[in-house]
Each structure stands twice: as C-alpha cells, then as structure tokens.
Design a protein around this motif. Structure first.
Motif, PDB file in Angstrom:
ATOM      1  N   LEU A   4     -38.214  11.291  56.424  1.00 19.61           N
ATOM      2  CA  LEU A   4     -38.645  11.649  55.081  1.00 19.61           C
ATOM      3  C   LEU A   4     -37.471  12.336  54.398  1.00 19.61           C
ATOM      4  O   LEU A   4     -36.825  13.201  55.002  1.00 19.61           O
ATOM      5  N   VAL A   5     -37.220  11.975  53.159  1.00 17.01           N
ATOM      6  CA  VAL A   5     -36.111  12.565  52.418  1.00 17.01           C
ATOM      7  C   VAL A   5     -36.614  13.067  51.078  1.00 17.01           C
ATOM      8  O   VAL A   5     -37.098  12.278  50.252  1.00 17.01           O
ATOM      9  N   GLU A   6     -36.494  14.381  50.874  1.00 18.43           N
ATOM     10  CA  GLU A   6     -36.874  14.971  49.595  1.00 18.43           C
ATOM     11  C   GLU A   6     -35.680  14.969  48.641  1.00 18.43           C
ATOM     12  O   GLU A   6     -34.526  15.063  49.073  1.00 18.43           O
ATOM     13  N   SER A   7     -35.969  14.883  47.368  1.00 14.05           N
ATOM     14  CA  SER A   7     -34.952  14.979  46.331  1.00 14.05           C
ATOM     15  C   SER A   7     -35.597  15.481  45.062  1.00 14.05           C
ATOM     16  O   SER A   7     -36.825  15.551  44.954  1.00 14.05           O
ATOM     17  N   GLY A   8     -34.755  15.852  44.092  1.00 14.34           N
ATOM     18  CA  GLY A   8     -35.260  16.267  42.792  1.00 14.34           C
ATOM     19  C   GLY A   8     -35.245  17.759  42.551  1.00 14.34           C
ATOM     20  O   GLY A   8     -35.590  18.216  41.458  1.00 14.34           O
ATOM     21  N   GLY A   9     -34.867  18.524  43.551  1.00 15.73           N
ATOM     22  CA  GLY A   9     -34.775  19.956  43.350  1.00 15.73           C
ATOM     23  C   GLY A   9     -33.631  20.313  42.422  1.00 15.73           C
ATOM     24  O   GLY A   9     -32.798  19.476  42.071  1.00 15.73           O
ATOM     25  N   GLY A  10     -33.598  21.571  42.031  1.00 16.50           N
ATOM     26  CA  GLY A  10     -32.538  22.031  41.161  1.00 16.50           C
ATOM     27  C   GLY A  10     -32.872  23.383  40.583  1.00 16.50           C
ATOM     28  O   GLY A  10     -33.797  24.071  41.043  1.00 16.50           O
ATOM     29  N   ALA A  11     -32.120  23.752  39.568  1.00 14.21           N
ATOM     30  CA  ALA A  11     -32.298  25.041  38.907  1.00 14.21           C
ATOM     31  C   ALA A  11     -32.891  24.830  37.523  1.00 14.21           C
ATOM     32  O   ALA A  11     -32.405  23.990  36.760  1.00 14.21           O
ATOM     33  N   VAL A  12     -33.948  25.575  37.232  1.00 12.90           N
ATOM     34  CA  VAL A  12     -34.588  25.496  35.920  1.00 12.90           C
ATOM     35  C   VAL A  12     -34.910  26.899  35.438  1.00 12.90           C
ATOM     36  O   VAL A  12     -34.971  27.849  36.232  1.00 12.90           O
ATOM     37  N   GLN A  13     -35.154  27.015  34.145  1.00 11.29           N
ATOM     38  CA  GLN A  13     -35.592  28.278  33.572  1.00 11.29           C
ATOM     39  C   GLN A  13     -37.108  28.402  33.691  1.00 11.29           C
ATOM     40  O   GLN A  13     -37.814  27.393  33.830  1.00 11.29           O
ATOM     41  N   PRO A  14     -37.622  29.620  33.664  1.00  7.21           N
ATOM     42  CA  PRO A  14     -39.087  29.784  33.665  1.00  7.21           C
ATOM     43  C   PRO A  14     -39.733  28.960  32.562  1.00  7.21           C
ATOM     44  O   PRO A  14     -39.234  28.899  31.438  1.00  7.21           O
ATOM     45  N   GLY A  15     -40.825  28.305  32.921  1.00 18.81           N
ATOM     46  CA  GLY A  15     -41.505  27.415  31.997  1.00 18.81           C
ATOM     47  C   GLY A  15     -41.044  25.979  32.073  1.00 18.81           C
ATOM     48  O   GLY A  15     -41.661  25.098  31.471  1.00 18.81           O
ATOM     49  N   GLY A  16     -39.991  25.733  32.823  1.00 20.98           N
ATOM     50  CA  GLY A  16     -39.449  24.391  32.943  1.00 20.98           C
ATOM     51  C   GLY A  16     -40.200  23.526  33.932  1.00 20.98           C
ATOM     52  O   GLY A  16     -41.184  23.966  34.549  1.00 20.98           O
ATOM     53  N   SER A  17     -39.723  22.291  34.075  1.00 17.86           N
ATOM     54  CA  SER A  17     -40.385  21.310  34.942  1.00 17.86           C
ATOM     55  C   SER A  17     -39.374  20.627  35.847  1.00 17.86           C
ATOM     56  O   SER A  17     -38.191  20.496  35.500  1.00 17.86           O
ATOM     57  N   LEU A  18     -39.853  20.189  36.968  1.00 17.51           N
ATOM     58  CA  LEU A  18     -39.095  19.351  37.894  1.00 17.51           C
ATOM     59  C   LEU A  18     -40.054  18.368  38.526  1.00 17.51           C
ATOM     60  O   LEU A  18     -41.253  18.653  38.662  1.00 17.51           O
ATOM     61  N   ARG A  19     -39.515  17.229  38.951  1.00 20.16           N
ATOM     62  CA  ARG A  19     -40.296  16.297  39.753  1.00 20.16           C
ATOM     63  C   ARG A  19     -39.578  16.069  41.065  1.00 20.16           C
ATOM     64  O   ARG A  19     -38.448  15.577  41.096  1.00 20.16           O
ATOM     65  N   LEU A  20     -40.248  16.417  42.135  1.00 22.49           N
ATOM     66  CA  LEU A  20     -39.712  16.198  43.470  1.00 22.49           C
ATOM     67  C   LEU A  20     -40.193  14.852  43.993  1.00 22.49           C
ATOM     68  O   LEU A  20     -41.312  14.426  43.713  1.00 22.49           O
ATOM     69  N   SER A  21     -39.327  14.215  44.766  1.00 24.86           N
ATOM     70  CA  SER A  21     -39.664  12.953  45.415  1.00 24.86           C
ATOM     71  C   SER A  21     -39.582  13.121  46.923  1.00 24.86           C
ATOM     72  O   SER A  21     -38.766  13.882  47.432  1.00 24.86           O
ATOM     73  N   CYS A  22     -40.429  12.394  47.604  1.00 28.41           N
ATOM     74  CA  CYS A  22     -40.439  12.358  49.065  1.00 28.41           C
ATOM     75  C   CYS A  22     -40.455  10.882  49.457  1.00 28.41           C
ATOM     76  O   CYS A  22     -41.498  10.226  49.350  1.00 28.41           O
ATOM     77  N   ALA A  23     -39.310  10.386  49.857  1.00 28.82           N
ATOM     78  CA  ALA A  23     -39.169   8.973  50.194  1.00 28.82           C
ATOM     79  C   ALA A  23     -39.191   8.794  51.702  1.00 28.82           C
ATOM     80  O   ALA A  23     -38.514   9.518  52.432  1.00 28.82           O
ATOM     81  N   ALA A  24     -39.950   7.816  52.141  1.00 31.90           N
ATOM     82  CA  ALA A  24     -40.064   7.548  53.572  1.00 31.90           C
ATOM     83  C   ALA A  24     -39.292   6.297  53.944  1.00 31.90           C
ATOM     84  O   ALA A  24     -39.199   5.346  53.161  1.00 31.90           O
ATOM     85  N   SER A  25     -38.763   6.300  55.142  1.00 31.11           N
ATOM     86  CA  SER A  25     -38.162   5.096  55.703  1.00 31.11           C
ATOM     87  C   SER A  25     -38.616   4.955  57.152  1.00 31.11           C
ATOM     88  O   SER A  25     -38.872   5.954  57.828  1.00 31.11           O
ATOM     89  N   GLY A  26     -38.780   3.725  57.576  1.00 32.03           N
ATOM     90  CA  GLY A  26     -39.163   3.466  58.951  1.00 32.03           C
ATOM     91  C   GLY A  26     -40.651   3.462  59.215  1.00 32.03           C
ATOM     92  O   GLY A  26     -41.077   3.144  60.334  1.00 32.03           O
ATOM     93  N   PHE A  27     -41.462   3.813  58.215  1.00 32.98           N
ATOM     94  CA  PHE A  27     -42.907   3.754  58.374  1.00 32.98           C
ATOM     95  C   PHE A  27     -43.545   3.714  56.991  1.00 32.98           C
ATOM     96  O   PHE A  27     -42.883   3.947  55.976  1.00 32.98           O
ATOM     97  N   THR A  28     -44.828   3.426  56.954  1.00 29.62           N
ATOM     98  CA  THR A  28     -45.539   3.251  55.691  1.00 29.62           C
ATOM     99  C   THR A  28     -46.211   4.559  55.286  1.00 29.62           C
ATOM    100  O   THR A  28     -47.168   5.010  55.926  1.00 29.62           O
TER     101      THR A  28
END
Length: 127
Positions: A4-28
């Motif tokens: 499993l590989v997460e991505s999408g993190g980062g630095a934001v100001q209060p009130g901001g938004s982010l979308r994290l992804s969790c991508a899988a390989s090798g299984f469904t």
C-alpha cells in the motif's frame, strides 16, 4: 509485490484541504475494509475512518473528523481516498492506510493480506 502506498500529504494552512490516496499493488483493494489511521508526534495511533469492502458498501468515521473528512474508493484505480476539509492544527500527523480497521465493524476481507500497512504520508497544518 504486495504493498500500500499513501500519497497526497503536505503542508496547508488551517481551514485548508488535502486529498490523500492509498494505492494498492499486488492485491485487489476492493476486497478489503480499508482503514485510515494517523499518528501525531508523542501520541498514539488513532483510527479515523474505515471504508468497507465494495460488496459491503459502508463507511465509518471517528468523532474527531466526522463531517470534515470523507473516505471513498475507486476500484478501477485500486485506490482509496481520504478527502480532508477544514483542516486544523490538531489534524497534523502522519497518515497511514491499512487493510485493518475497527470502526464500523466491517468484514475485514481475505486473511492473506489483512493488516497490511502503507509507509505513511505527512500532513502539516500551520499558519
């Protein structure tokens, strides 16, 4: 390779938004209930959301993020997402996805890849 590989993190100001992804390989990924967990410095790990397998079709959230975060999945991309809105400094943590969750009491899925974790992605919230 099963991972499993997460991505999408980062630095934001209060009130901001982010979308994290969790991508899988090798299984469904659709066969599993997927949990999002986070760990802030000096604190224990906190499970914040769970999305059931595609067959079961449910989501569950911790009170600390309910109404601000939304979990979803795209089976064609073998990926689960965590949309995070109205971020606050207390949301700063390393975020992990895993084929493990307690919220919602969903069927975890096939045992073979149960309790598989990603490496985490850092979320920083500060002004």
């Amino acid at each position: 390779q099963v991972q499993l590989v997460e991505s999408g993190g980062g630095a934001v100001q209060p009130g901001g938004s982010l979308r994290l992804s969790c991508a899988a390989s090798g299984f469904t990924l659709a066969d599993y209930a997927i949990g999002w967990h986070r760990q802030a410095p000096g604190k224990g790990r906190e499970e914040i959301s769970c999305i059931s397998s595609s067959d079961e079709g449910g989501t569950a959230y911790a009170d600390s993020i309910k109404g601000r975060f939304t979990v979803s999945r795209d089976n064609a991309k073998n990926t689960v997402y965590l949309q995070m809105n109205s971020l606050q400094p207390e949301d700063a943590a390393v975020y992990f996805c895993a084929t493990y969750c307690d919220l919602g009491d969903y069927d975890p899925g096939p045992y073979i890849y149960f309790d598989t974790w990603g490496q985490g992605t850092q979320v920083t919230v500060s002004s």
